[in-house]
Design a protein around this motif. Structure first.
Motif, PDB file in Angstrom:
ATOM      1  N   TYR A   1       6.638   2.139 -13.447  1.00 23.77           N
ATOM      2  CA  TYR A   1       7.186   1.420 -12.294  1.00 23.77           C
ATOM      3  C   TYR A   1       6.417   0.110 -12.069  1.00 23.77           C
ATOM      4  CZ  TYR A   1       8.461   0.078  -7.619  1.00 23.77           C
ATOM      5  OH  TYR A   1       8.888  -0.652  -6.541  1.00 23.77           O
ATOM      6  N   ILE A   2       5.100   0.177 -12.164  1.00 25.73           N
ATOM      7  CA  ILE A   2       4.277  -1.016 -11.961  1.00 25.73           C
ATOM      8  C   ILE A   2       4.584  -2.063 -13.031  1.00 25.73           C
ATOM      9  CG2 ILE A   2       1.907  -1.896 -11.984  1.00 25.73           C
ATOM     10  CD1 ILE A   2       1.090   0.836 -10.730  1.00 25.73           C
TER      11      ILE A   2
ATOM     12  N   LYS B   1       5.656  -8.334 -11.763  1.00 23.61           N
ATOM     13  CA  LYS B   1       5.888  -9.783 -11.692  1.00 23.61           C
ATOM     14  C   LYS B   1       6.697 -10.198 -10.467  1.00 23.61           C
ATOM     15  CE  LYS B   1       4.184 -10.997 -15.760  1.00 23.61           C
ATOM     16  NZ  LYS B   1       3.001 -11.757 -15.900  1.00 23.61           N
ATOM     17  N   ASN B   2       7.596  -9.325  -9.996  1.00 22.15           N
ATOM     18  CA  ASN B   2       8.501  -9.756  -8.933  1.00 22.15           C
ATOM     19  C   ASN B   2       8.241  -9.101  -7.576  1.00 22.15           C
ATOM     20  OD1 ASN B   2       9.415  -7.240  -9.575  1.00 22.15           O
ATOM     21  ND2 ASN B   2      11.396  -7.886 -10.352  1.00 22.15           N
ATOM     22  N   LYS B   3       7.210  -8.279  -7.457  1.00 23.92           N
ATOM     23  CA  LYS B   3       6.863  -7.680  -6.164  1.00 23.92           C
ATOM     24  C   LYS B   3       5.398  -7.948  -5.859  1.00 23.92           C
ATOM     25  CE  LYS B   3      10.203  -3.976  -5.795  1.00 23.92           C
ATOM     26  NZ  LYS B   3      10.409  -2.622  -5.327  1.00 23.92           N
ATOM     27  N   THR B   4       5.090  -7.997  -4.581  1.00 21.31           N
ATOM     28  CA  THR B   4       3.694  -8.169  -4.185  1.00 21.31           C
ATOM     29  C   THR B   4       2.959  -6.845  -4.349  1.00 21.31           C
ATOM     30  OG1 THR B   4       4.129  -7.602  -1.880  1.00 21.31           O
ATOM     31  CG2 THR B   4       4.323  -9.937  -2.494  1.00 21.31           C
ATOM     32  N   SER B   5       1.652  -6.923  -4.360  1.00 17.11           N
ATOM     33  CA  SER B   5       0.842  -5.711  -4.520  1.00 17.11           C
ATOM     34  C   SER B   5       1.080  -4.726  -3.383  1.00 17.11           C
ATOM     35  CB  SER B   5      -0.644  -6.072  -4.578  1.00 17.11           C
ATOM     36  OG  SER B   5      -0.907  -6.863  -5.688  1.00 17.11           O
ATOM     37  N   ILE B   6       1.214  -5.241  -2.182  1.00 15.14           N
ATOM     38  CA  ILE B   6       1.417  -4.343  -1.039  1.00 15.14           C
ATOM     39  C   ILE B   6       2.777  -3.653  -1.128  1.00 15.14           C
ATOM     40  CG2 ILE B   6       2.332  -6.069   0.572  1.00 15.14           C
ATOM     41  CD1 ILE B   6      -0.178  -3.353   1.503  1.00 15.14           C
ATOM     42  N   ASN B   7       3.792  -4.362  -1.636  1.00 19.89           N
ATOM     43  CA  ASN B   7       5.105  -3.734  -1.813  1.00 19.89           C
ATOM     44  C   ASN B   7       5.055  -2.651  -2.881  1.00 19.89           C
ATOM     45  OD1 ASN B   7       6.230  -5.334   0.137  1.00 19.89           O
ATOM     46  ND2 ASN B   7       7.129  -6.795  -1.290  1.00 19.89           N
ATOM     47  N   LEU B   8       4.343  -2.919  -3.963  1.00 18.52           N
ATOM     48  CA  LEU B   8       4.171  -1.898  -5.002  1.00 18.52           C
ATOM     49  C   LEU B   8       3.462  -0.669  -4.433  1.00 18.52           C
ATOM     50  CD1 LEU B   8       3.021  -4.082  -8.030  1.00 18.52           C
ATOM     51  CD2 LEU B   8       5.178  -2.847  -7.841  1.00 18.52           C
ATOM     52  N   PHE B   9       2.404  -0.925  -3.687  1.00 15.55           N
ATOM     53  CA  PHE B   9       1.630   0.164  -3.092  1.00 15.55           C
ATOM     54  C   PHE B   9       2.498   1.004  -2.154  1.00 15.55           C
ATOM     55  CE2 PHE B   9      -0.993   1.627   0.507  1.00 15.55           C
ATOM     56  CZ  PHE B   9      -1.822   2.516  -0.167  1.00 15.55           C
ATOM     57  N   ASN B  10       3.237   0.340  -1.278  1.00  8.25           N
ATOM     58  CA  ASN B  10       4.091   1.066  -0.328  1.00  8.25           C
ATOM     59  C   ASN B  10       5.140   1.905  -1.050  1.00  8.25           C
ATOM     60  OD1 ASN B  10       2.738   0.100   1.912  1.00  8.25           O
ATOM     61  ND2 ASN B  10       4.083  -1.670   2.133  1.00  8.25           N
ATOM     62  N   HIS B  11       5.697   1.370  -2.115  1.00  6.10           N
ATOM     63  CA  HIS B  11       6.687   2.129  -2.880  1.00  6.10           C
ATOM     64  C   HIS B  11       6.048   3.362  -3.528  1.00  6.10           C
ATOM     65  CE1 HIS B  11      10.399   2.747  -5.108  1.00  6.10           C
ATOM     66  NE2 HIS B  11       9.637   3.047  -6.156  1.00  6.10           N
ATOM     67  N   LEU B  12       4.858   3.185  -4.077  1.00  6.56           N
ATOM     68  CA  LEU B  12       4.179   4.332  -4.696  1.00  6.56           C
ATOM     69  C   LEU B  12       3.861   5.410  -3.668  1.00  6.56           C
ATOM     70  CD1 LEU B  12       1.697   2.674  -7.223  1.00  6.56           C
ATOM     71  CD2 LEU B  12       3.875   3.771  -7.702  1.00  6.56           C
TER      72      LEU B  12
ATOM     73  N   PHE C   1      -6.030   1.303  -5.005  1.00  9.50           N
ATOM     74  CA  PHE C   1      -4.844   0.916  -5.770  1.00  9.50           C
ATOM     75  C   PHE C   1      -5.070  -0.421  -6.466  1.00  9.50           C
ATOM     76  CE2 PHE C   1      -0.953  -1.703  -5.548  1.00  9.50           C
ATOM     77  CZ  PHE C   1      -0.193  -1.058  -6.511  1.00  9.50           C
ATOM     78  N   ARG C   2      -5.587  -1.413  -5.720  1.00  6.97           N
ATOM     79  CA  ARG C   2      -5.846  -2.733  -6.301  1.00  6.97           C
ATOM     80  C   ARG C   2      -6.882  -2.645  -7.414  1.00  6.97           C
ATOM     81  NH1 ARG C   2      -5.043  -7.514  -3.183  1.00  6.97           N
ATOM     82  NH2 ARG C   2      -5.927  -8.457  -5.031  1.00  6.97           N
ATOM     83  N   SER C   3      -7.924  -1.868  -7.200  1.00  8.27           N
ATOM     84  CA  SER C   3      -8.954  -1.706  -8.227  1.00  8.27           C
ATOM     85  C   SER C   3      -8.368  -1.107  -9.496  1.00  8.27           C
ATOM     86  CB  SER C   3     -10.086  -0.816  -7.716  1.00  8.27           C
ATOM     87  OG  SER C   3     -10.713  -1.404  -6.613  1.00  8.27           O
ATOM     88  N   GLU C   4      -7.511  -0.127  -9.326  1.00  7.65           N
ATOM     89  CA  GLU C   4      -6.884   0.516 -10.486  1.00  7.65           C
ATOM     90  C   GLU C   4      -5.937  -0.452 -11.199  1.00  7.65           C
ATOM     91  OE1 GLU C   4      -6.568   3.676 -13.139  1.00  7.65           O
ATOM     92  OE2 GLU C   4      -7.969   3.337 -11.497  1.00  7.65           O
TER      93      GLU C   4
END
Length: 147
Positions: free
Chosen positions: A10-11, A16-27, A40-43
């Motif tokens: 998924y990541i 490329k097209n989503k912000t890190s916070i959006n990726l995190f919230n989806h996960l 999450f950011r560290s990983e």
């Protein structure tokens, strides 16, 4: 912490097209992700996902800073170091000085100020400021609001 195969896929698809916070919230919602945002950011970094790649200072650039920071101001150091596509800002010079624990004495700061004055760096600053204000109509808008 490790990403599962599905999380990594998924990541990869959406980095490329989503912000890190959006990726995190989806996960968190879809994959029952139980770690904090910082983890999450560290990983992400561990797995090679970087939005911005920081360019390191070269040895010659660092040496130039070490040899000249006591006699030249940060803006001028940035201009002298800027070559081609690599641009050095005042903020980058300040940050590097902070990381190297470089500090100027009051006397050194005074000498830099006098040097800048003698080189005429402050000669046009008032004129340029007014040109910018008038060009943007900021001064006229403020004046009209007060009347």
């Amino acid at each position: 912490m490790k990403f599962t195969y599905d999380q990594l896929e998924y990541i990869k698809e959406n980095f490329k097209n989503k912000t890190s916070i959006n990726l995190f919230n989806h996960l968190v919602k879809e994959f029952d992700f139980k770690f904090c945002y910082t983890s999450f950011r560290s990983e992400l970094y561990v797995n090679g996902f970087h939005k911005v790649i920081m360019r390191r200072w070269s040895k010659s650039e660092t040496d130039f800073l070490l040899n000249n920071y006591k006699s030249i101001g940060n803006i001028e150091i940035g201009k002298l170091l800027t070559k081609g596509k690599r641009v050095f800002t005042k903020k980058q010079v300040q940050k590097k000085m902070q990381l190297l624990n470089l500090k100027r004495t009051d006397q050194e700061l005074q000498l830099i100020l006098e040097r800048n004055k003698s080189n005429g760096l402050f000669k046009d600053c008032g004129i340029k400021a007014w040109e910018t204000r008038l060009k943007n109509n900021n001064y006229q808008k403020q004046s009209n609001d007060r009347i």
